[in-house]
Motif scaffolding. Structure first.
Motif, PDB file in Angstrom:
ATOM      1  N   CYS A   1       0.891  -1.227  -0.081  1.00  0.00           N
ATOM      2  CA  CYS A   1       0.069  -0.177  -0.099  1.00  0.00           C
ATOM      3  C   CYS A   1       0.892   1.388  -0.201  1.00  0.00           C
ATOM      4  N   GLY A   2       2.035   1.188   0.548  1.00  0.00           N
ATOM      5  CA  GLY A   2       2.928   2.178   0.483  1.00  0.00           C
ATOM      6  C   GLY A   2       2.400   3.576   1.264  1.00  0.00           C
ATOM      7  N   THR A   3       1.748   3.108   2.388  1.00  0.00           N
ATOM      8  CA  THR A   3       1.051   3.880   3.130  1.00  0.00           C
ATOM      9  C   THR A   3       1.314   3.720   4.738  1.00  0.00           C
ATOM     10  N   TRP A   4       1.133   2.877   5.240  1.00  0.00           N
ATOM     11  CA  TRP A   4       1.503   2.612   6.631  1.00  0.00           C
ATOM     12  C   TRP A   4       2.862   1.976   6.612  1.00  0.00           C
ATOM     13  N   LYS A   5       3.460   2.048   7.886  1.00  0.00           N
ATOM     14  CA  LYS A   5       4.744   1.608   8.339  1.00  0.00           C
ATOM     15  C   LYS A   5       4.709  -0.072   8.082  1.00  0.00           C
ATOM     16  N   GLY A   6       5.853  -0.080   7.446  1.00  0.00           N
ATOM     17  CA  GLY A   6       6.116  -1.767   7.287  1.00  0.00           C
ATOM     18  C   GLY A   6       6.794  -2.446   8.368  1.00  0.00           C
ATOM     19  N   ASP A   7       6.351  -2.761   9.453  1.00  0.00           N
ATOM     20  CA  ASP A   7       6.827  -3.461  10.345  1.00  0.00           C
ATOM     21  C   ASP A   7       6.969  -4.908  10.515  1.00  0.00           C
ATOM     22  N   LYS A   8       6.505  -5.331   9.406  1.00  0.00           N
ATOM     23  CA  LYS A   8       6.590  -6.697   9.014  1.00  0.00           C
ATOM     24  C   LYS A   8       7.472  -7.077   7.747  1.00  0.00           C
ATOM     25  N   VAL A   9       8.554  -7.878   7.722  1.00  0.00           N
ATOM     26  CA  VAL A   9       9.221  -8.322   6.653  1.00  0.00           C
ATOM     27  C   VAL A   9       9.081  -9.419   6.063  1.00  0.00           C
ATOM     28  N   CYS A  10       9.202  -9.483   4.728  1.00  0.00           N
ATOM     29  CA  CYS A  10       9.060 -10.899   3.860  1.00  0.00           C
ATOM     30  C   CYS A  10      10.194 -11.961   4.500  1.00  0.00           C
ATOM     31  N   GLY A  11       9.677 -13.124   4.701  1.00  0.00           N
ATOM     32  CA  GLY A  11      10.648 -14.146   5.291  1.00  0.00           C
ATOM     33  C   GLY A  11      11.298 -14.832   4.105  1.00  0.00           C
ATOM     34  N   GLY A  12      10.968 -14.382   2.997  1.00  0.00           N
ATOM     35  CA  GLY A  12      12.075 -15.023   1.713  1.00  0.00           C
ATOM     36  C   GLY A  12      13.057 -14.077   1.560  1.00  0.00           C
ATOM     37  N   CYS A  13      12.703 -12.929   0.912  1.00  0.00           N
ATOM     38  CA  CYS A  13      13.927 -12.029   0.498  1.00  0.00           C
ATOM     39  C   CYS A  13      14.416 -11.203   1.568  1.00  0.00           C
ATOM     40  N   ARG A  14      13.733 -10.979   2.733  1.00  0.00           N
ATOM     41  CA  ARG A  14      14.008 -10.033   3.707  1.00  0.00           C
ATOM     42  C   ARG A  14      14.164  -8.483   3.504  1.00  0.00           C
ATOM     43  N   ARG A  15      13.700  -8.157   2.272  1.00  0.00           N
ATOM     44  CA  ARG A  15      13.911  -6.812   1.820  1.00  0.00           C
ATOM     45  C   ARG A  15      12.462  -6.145   1.659  1.00  0.00           C
ATOM     46  N   VAL A  16      11.390  -6.650   1.299  1.00  0.00           N
ATOM     47  CA  VAL A  16      10.217  -5.911   1.326  1.00  0.00           C
ATOM     48  C   VAL A  16       9.424  -5.934   2.615  1.00  0.00           C
ATOM     49  N   HIS A  17       8.954  -4.872   2.965  1.00  0.00           N
ATOM     50  CA  HIS A  17       8.190  -4.931   4.181  1.00  0.00           C
ATOM     51  C   HIS A  17       6.562  -4.484   3.951  1.00  0.00           C
ATOM     52  N   TYR A  18       5.986  -4.907   4.989  1.00  0.00           N
ATOM     53  CA  TYR A  18       4.498  -4.966   4.960  1.00  0.00           C
ATOM     54  C   TYR A  18       3.738  -4.462   6.492  1.00  0.00           C
ATOM     55  N   CYS A  19       2.783  -3.959   6.227  1.00  0.00           N
ATOM     56  CA  CYS A  19       2.004  -3.300   7.397  1.00  0.00           C
ATOM     57  C   CYS A  19       1.128  -4.320   8.030  1.00  0.00           C
ATOM     58  N   SER A  20       0.949  -5.301   7.167  1.00  0.00           N
ATOM     59  CA  SER A  20      -0.096  -6.423   7.729  1.00  0.00           C
ATOM     60  C   SER A  20       0.232  -7.685   6.926  1.00  0.00           C
ATOM     61  N   GLU A  21      -0.434  -8.879   7.360  1.00  0.00           N
ATOM     62  CA  GLU A  21      -0.144 -10.009   6.944  1.00  0.00           C
ATOM     63  C   GLU A  21      -1.154 -10.115   5.496  1.00  0.00           C
ATOM     64  N   LYS A  22      -2.332  -9.343   5.752  1.00  0.00           N
ATOM     65  CA  LYS A  22      -3.171  -9.156   4.528  1.00  0.00           C
ATOM     66  C   LYS A  22      -2.577  -8.559   3.210  1.00  0.00           C
ATOM     67  N   HIS A  23      -1.768  -7.555   3.549  1.00  0.00           N
ATOM     68  CA  HIS A  23      -1.170  -7.151   2.475  1.00  0.00           C
ATOM     69  C   HIS A  23       0.131  -7.712   1.834  1.00  0.00           C
TER      70      HIS A  23
END
Length: 423
Positions: free
Chosen positions: A197-219
């Motif tokens: 979403c590019g909106t909220w803080k990405g406090d979760k990180v992709c467990g595969g590449c460890r590069r892309v962050h997410y605000c929720s499991e849904k996103h």
């Protein structure tokens, strides 16, 4: 110096920068509070005959495509709609349930932000209001029941507004005016944002590449199939190994996330002209097609159940027709009130909660019109997102405190209140 700063900020543009004076204490004392328990309108016409000639005119927000790719960056303090927010404080973003629709639990979508500094208060040299909402009309209808609850702590909302303010000397931006030449830079980087979403803080990180962050499991889930599944492969990581992690994340937000967001516009603020009435029922020079307007008006009028609503709508339509492309009306002044499309569904004084941070009264600041949905490409059908107006109320004192983004209050009026309002 404040004048120099804002002159620099708007150099090369005819758009007016909102300059707001504090609400006068004497004017505050003149506001009569009805404690009788009667359901009187929050915006009673108490001293309307004593109009102050020095009052600022209503600021009308119209949407324009940004002139440059850098025009809406946060270091330029933009007013904008759609896309992703240009966070004023780029580090201490709202977190937890503040980011979610309280009804369905989905992350809220960014609608718009308005840069509205208070020039006579040091801590509000920079000040921006942010509006978010759930895209589900089902949630908005349930939101109608919630906003009538007098206990704000028990309200579940699908529309949320945040206020953020900074002094001139801060750790994020230069104290000098922006040059507006594409070379302005913030003083420090912001938080890593959600890769979808590019909106909220990405406090979760992709467990595969460890590069892309997410605000929720849904996103993280919705981002996987449309593109990140391929980019997360080891070969992709190896190919881009020389690229800094933060730059990679930001680039991916722009390439992928924007497809799910509302289109991005700059909000240009112009003064309302009292005697500027458009021809052809107010549709000349409007980017909204006449057929679309006719359909919307007919649907709205059909929902009216009394003469008062029709009278209010006629007055509303006459006023809006002067600048039919407006999507926002800004007027933060003592006694300011929204331009209500219908007489039903207006809040009483008791319906607008006091500031939860300092206890001050909240005052009307601006309203958002449904015309913005046309620019966002929202379908005009019975199940689509729609409203009559959204009125935003903010702390009259614009209080300070340790919370960077203070939640304010939005009152949503939809076409027919009879089937949704509950006391």
């Amino acid at each position: 110096m404040e004048e120099e700063f804002n002159a620099g900020r708007s150099r090369g543009s005819s758009k007016r920068t909102l300059q707001i004076t504090p609400l006068d204490e004497e004017d505050q004392e003149e506001v009569q509070i009805d404690d009788s328990g009667d359901v009187d309108s929050y915006d009673d016409d108490d001293d309307e005959e004593e109009e102050d000639e020095d009052k600022e005119p209503v600021g009308l927000g119209v949407l324009e495509k940004p002139e440059n790719s850098w025009s809406l960056l946060r270091e330029l303090f933009p007013s904008k709609a759609g896309g992703t927010p240009a966070w004023l404080d780029p580090i201490n973003l709202p977190t937890g349930r503040s980011c979610l629709c309280d009804i369905c639990g989905e992350p809220l979508q960014f609608m718009l932000q308005v840069y509205a500094p208070l020039t006579e208060k040091d801590s509000t040299f920079h000040r921006t209001l942010f509006l978010f909402m759930c895209t589900s009309m089902t949630c908005l209808l349930k939101d109608q029941h919630e906003q009538w609850k007098r206990n704000q702590d028990k309200q579940s909302r699908s529309v949320k507004v945040f206020r953020c303010q900074l002094p001139r000397d801060n750790s994020f931006y230069s104290s000098e005016p922006p040059r507006n030449n594409g070379k302005d830079k913030p003083s420090s980087p912001g938080a890593v944002l959600c890769g979808w979403c590019g909106t909220w803080k990405g406090d979760k990180v992709c467990g595969g590449c460890r590069r892309v962050h997410y605000c929720s499991e849904k996103h993280q889930t919705v981002h996987w199939k449309p593109g990140h599944k391929q980019r997360c492969l080891p070969s992709s990581i190896s190919q881009d190994a020389s690229e800094p992690s933060n730059n990679k994340t930001l680039r991916e937000v722009q390439e992928v996330a924007n497809k799910s967001l509302w289109p991005e516009y700059e909000i240009a603020i112009t003064d309302e002209c009292e005697d500027n009435v458009s021809d052809d029922n107010g549709q000349v020079n409007s980017l909204i097609s006449s057929s679309r307007v006719d359909e919307s008006i007919e649907a709205l009028i059909d929902s009216f159940e009394g003469g008062d609503d029709k009278k209010s709508w006629a007055s509303f339509q006459e006023r809006i027709s002067r600048t039919p492309e407006q999507v926002l009306r800004y007027y933060r002044d003592a006694g300011a009130k929204p331009l209500w499309p219908t007489s039903s569904g207006q809040p009483s004084k008791a319906d607008i909660p006091k500031c939860t941070y300092c206890g001050s009264r909240r005052a009307f600041e601006f309203q958002v019109l449904p015309q913005i949905l046309y620019y966002f490409g929202v379908e005009n059908d019975v199940h689509s997102l729609d409203w009559a107006t959204i009125a935003l109320y903010t702390c009259e004192s614009s209080c300070d405190g340790h919370v960077a983004y203070k939640e304010e209050f939005a009152w949503v009026q939809i076409a027919s209140q009879s089937s949704t309002t509950q006391r």
